[in-house]
Scaffold this active site. Sequence first.
Site, mmCIF file in Angstrom:
data_model
loop_
_atom_site.group_PDB
_atom_site.id
_atom_site.type_symbol
_atom_site.label_atom_id
_atom_site.label_comp_id
_atom_site.label_asym_id
_atom_site.label_seq_id
_atom_site.Cartn_x
_atom_site.Cartn_y
_atom_site.Cartn_z
ATOM 1 N N LYS B 222 30.216 44.317 105.043
ATOM 2 C CA LYS B 222 30.658 44.480 103.656
ATOM 3 C C LYS B 222 31.832 43.548 103.390
ATOM 4 C CE LYS B 222 27.884 47.941 102.687
ATOM 5 N NZ LYS B 222 26.973 48.013 101.531
ATOM 6 N N ASP B 273 27.569 41.562 102.127
ATOM 7 C CA ASP B 273 27.233 42.393 100.964
ATOM 8 C C ASP B 273 28.497 42.638 100.155
ATOM 9 O OD1 ASP B 273 26.366 44.320 99.207
ATOM 10 O OD2 ASP B 273 25.670 45.735 100.729
ATOM 11 N N GLU B 299 24.563 39.653 99.474
ATOM 12 C CA GLU B 299 23.865 40.728 98.764
ATOM 13 C C GLU B 299 24.711 41.215 97.595
ATOM 14 O OE1 GLU B 299 22.387 43.743 101.398
ATOM 15 O OE2 GLU B 299 22.540 45.315 99.881
ATOM 16 N N GLU B 328 19.070 46.804 95.046
ATOM 17 C CA GLU B 328 19.259 48.245 95.216
ATOM 18 C C GLU B 328 19.692 48.929 93.930
ATOM 19 O OE1 GLU B 328 22.691 48.060 98.206
ATOM 20 O OE2 GLU B 328 23.325 49.727 96.992
ATOM 21 N N ASP B 351 14.932 49.641 96.044
ATOM 22 C CA ASP B 351 15.393 50.974 96.433
ATOM 23 C C ASP B 351 14.238 51.932 96.164
ATOM 24 O OD1 ASP B 351 18.198 52.700 96.733
ATOM 25 O OD2 ASP B 351 16.633 53.734 95.630
ATOM 26 N N HIS B 378 16.340 48.496 100.465
ATOM 27 C CA HIS B 378 17.657 49.117 100.623
ATOM 28 C C HIS B 378 17.477 50.468 101.300
ATOM 29 C CE1 HIS B 378 20.795 51.857 98.690
ATOM 30 N NE2 HIS B 378 21.477 51.098 99.506
#
Lengths: 476, 476
Positions: B222, B273, B299, B328, B351, B378
């Site tokens: 992240k 992400d 992402e 997602e 998702d 996701h």
Amino acid sequence: MSPTTGKIARFTVHDVRFPTNVTGDGTDAMNKECDYSAAMIVVETDTGVKGHGMTFTIGRGNDIVCYAIEQVAQRVVGMDAEAIFADMGKFYDFLVADPQHRWLGPEKGVIQLATAAVSNALWDMYAKTRGKPLWKLIVDFSPEEFVRSTCFRYITDAISPAEALELLRAKEGGKAEREADVRARGYPAYTTSVGWLGYDDEKVERLTKEALAQGFNHFKLKVGADVADDLRRGRLIRRIIDDPANMPPGRVVDPKTVEGKNAGPTGCVLMVDANQVWDVPQAVEYMKQLRPISPWFIEEPTAPDDAVGHAAIRKALKPHGIGVATGEHAHNRMTFKQLLQLDAIDVCQIDSCRVGGIQEILAILLMSAKFGVPVCPHAGGVGLCEYVIHLSLIDYICVSGSMERNVLEFVDHLHEHFLYPVSINKDGRYNVPMDPKGGYSIEMFEKSMSDYAFPNGNYWVATAKGEPFAGAPQAH
Amino acid sequence: MSPTTGKIARFTVHDVRFPTNVTGDGTDAMNKECDYSAAMIVVETDTGVKGHGMTFTIGRGNDIVCYAIEQVAQRVVGMDAEAIFADMGKFYDFLVADPQHRWLGPEKGVIQLATAAVSNALWDMYAKTRGKPLWKLIVDFSPEEFVRSTCFRYITDAISPAEALELLRAKEGGKAEREADVRARGYPAYTTSVGWLGYDDEKVERLTKEALAQGFNHFKLKVGADVADDLRRGRLIRRIIDDPANMPPGRVVDPKTVEGKNAGPTGCVLMVDANQVWDVPQAVEYMKQLRPISPWFIEEPTAPDDAVGHAAIRKALKPHGIGVATGEHAHNRMTFKQLLQLDAIDVCQIDSCRVGGIQEILAILLMSAKFGVPVCPHAGGVGLCEYVIHLSLIDYICVSGSMERNVLEFVDHLHEHFLYPVSINKDGRYNVPMDPKGGYSIEMFEKSMSDYAFPNGNYWVATAKGEPFAGAPQAH
């Protein structure tokens, strides 16, 4: 500054539904039954200052939105109202930044409708504390204050705060003159009251003639259920509005207002609206068949999220002289950004309470001005006309500087429930709201809120028992 | 046909929230606190056949979704289950066609999350009545049945039912072989468990080594809060995963699975992400600075609705060898259509329960295959891993025919609450769910549903009193 405004102390939420389904008002190819509804919030400070805000739905599910409004509004309780007013852009960021609620959108659907109601209630309170209608509050902003009140997040690839400032400064000089002009003449309007799918031909004919007599020269017809029906109804309206014999005495049409809109010999314009019934290729094929009635634009030809699709439809219909309009279901500024970046629309139809409040509206007005697309807000329903006249005045006076090509939707429904209802002048234009206590014009009479409260208001209780209710809406 | 399936007679809705906030799991630059939550519905027929469905949220507002599920599900009560199963595409059209609920979306936000839960519950019931896991139910469909179960509305400019049929028929021949292959080897996975923003460097290091030992070779970090932190953490992971000394004994990497993904000398891949924190120009500038850690893709660089923005970012980052992934938060097939039409993504991250059910998922799989974009769903949260393995199996066996470039997200959270939990084999790949009673694998233990029911389940009551709760999640 008003140090007595106080802290946000409490709020009430009201599920108010009007039984428009019984009259056939508001029917189109997608929305076959609707009870125009308001998810209304009244916010109050600890010194008793109130702000009213609402979002609009068409019935079932209005309670879901009310339920969401409770949660969004809870986050505002305890905040100092003047601190909110001092930076409305920051307040919008706060409203949409709850990480857990954000997951439900982000910035779309029910949670965004709830954000709109709460944000608009605070704008209403802000304007009321300054003793100005909302449009005037914002028109009197400096360009810096305007920019600070705008949400730029996620759209700086289309317009930066610096560009917005430049654009607003360039319009500063003419503001006073434009304000005086629109206060004297009113803001151009069009009527959707003539052509709902639920109306028969006789009613369409009668309403079209009445609208002409009221001074309107833009008319909108709902289409998409059947080509033959649409052509018949379109020709019926065209026959009436193109006939000089039907024009009211003394009527004058400014040619600038109808330029490029396929106006007929009398300067009347027809628009058509499909309310999202088609796929992209269907939209193109269907609309080619409606060429004989020469509409200015097709509104909502396909899914409202589909900027790429609207761009394809616009390109395909251009040789046929038909434009594309959309926006009433576009749920945030990022959707409008893409519609503008892809040259997908001739007309930008913002809705006042589907996007998350004035902060997003200002962003969309600025982008539309930069991309040279006129803004003709969506109205009708309940409360939308009351809201949108403010938006068009801000657009004309501060942003686009033009109202010649623009027309603001007008539907003659349910205005009687509001303390500061819109009105139309003899030339078929919106009067400018002037009441210093009117705020964002969205305050509803308490009796209306309680009579039409769902499901326990007097109207709904009487109807459930099969009893008549005095004051229930009649068919037009 | 199972004539004893009966009519939909009743349903229960469950607001289930797990206190993941206490462990720092699931923290990223946008979502700083989350209690992974399920808005769960159990649908039952008058003969006692059950179907389970849920959608996922991160805490507050899960009740809003549950409230909406009640209304969407109410419309299904009284319907014959077998009549629903006979045309699932038509059932989706029915679910989203309520004109009044539609106004709250359309097909986005809370009302779409509710649609997903209800639709997925019926798919779960359908699979259970056939004694097959969901993926197998669909894999055994003829191409005609597959197409009939897909929602094509608003996307026929990207793919028509006829094109879809052709695509599926071309893959018919290899289905049995691919099914046998994936059942033997498992489906490739990647882990997000190593790099949440809430973890310190030591924890990241320990989890990365553990993941390597489990057989993973794709790792996600992240990013977006601070460039220096991101580079430090990225280099830390890179140092571990690029070092041959850290590889487990006997490890073999198929070079096809990491081709074009900036793999290091050991065949390990890093992804990053940002969870939507940037505007478009910011995303480009920030990501150029992360070039030293060579991620395969960024992402969610910006707002999930912004296909035009993602296309611009992808184009700008291409010379830097960094791809773009998103999906997602993309709320319906129209958003995916645009991402694909504008060449905006290298990887499509559907998702399982943000879009409105399998009917939309199939549409997105078909479009992705046509546009040549790999689908890497996701997962994580609660229940998402259980759902998505089914989707990737359908994609591999029937649609794309390829799992070499694909990897399916895996996060090792909360699987213990499910009757049919996912599992990972020794090569870091998802095992194929084989239980004939498992349906869509989303059935939760009743004890989990009642202990974590919000706000009155045992866990939440104990916590509100400040008392410990046996079985509460511990920090990893």
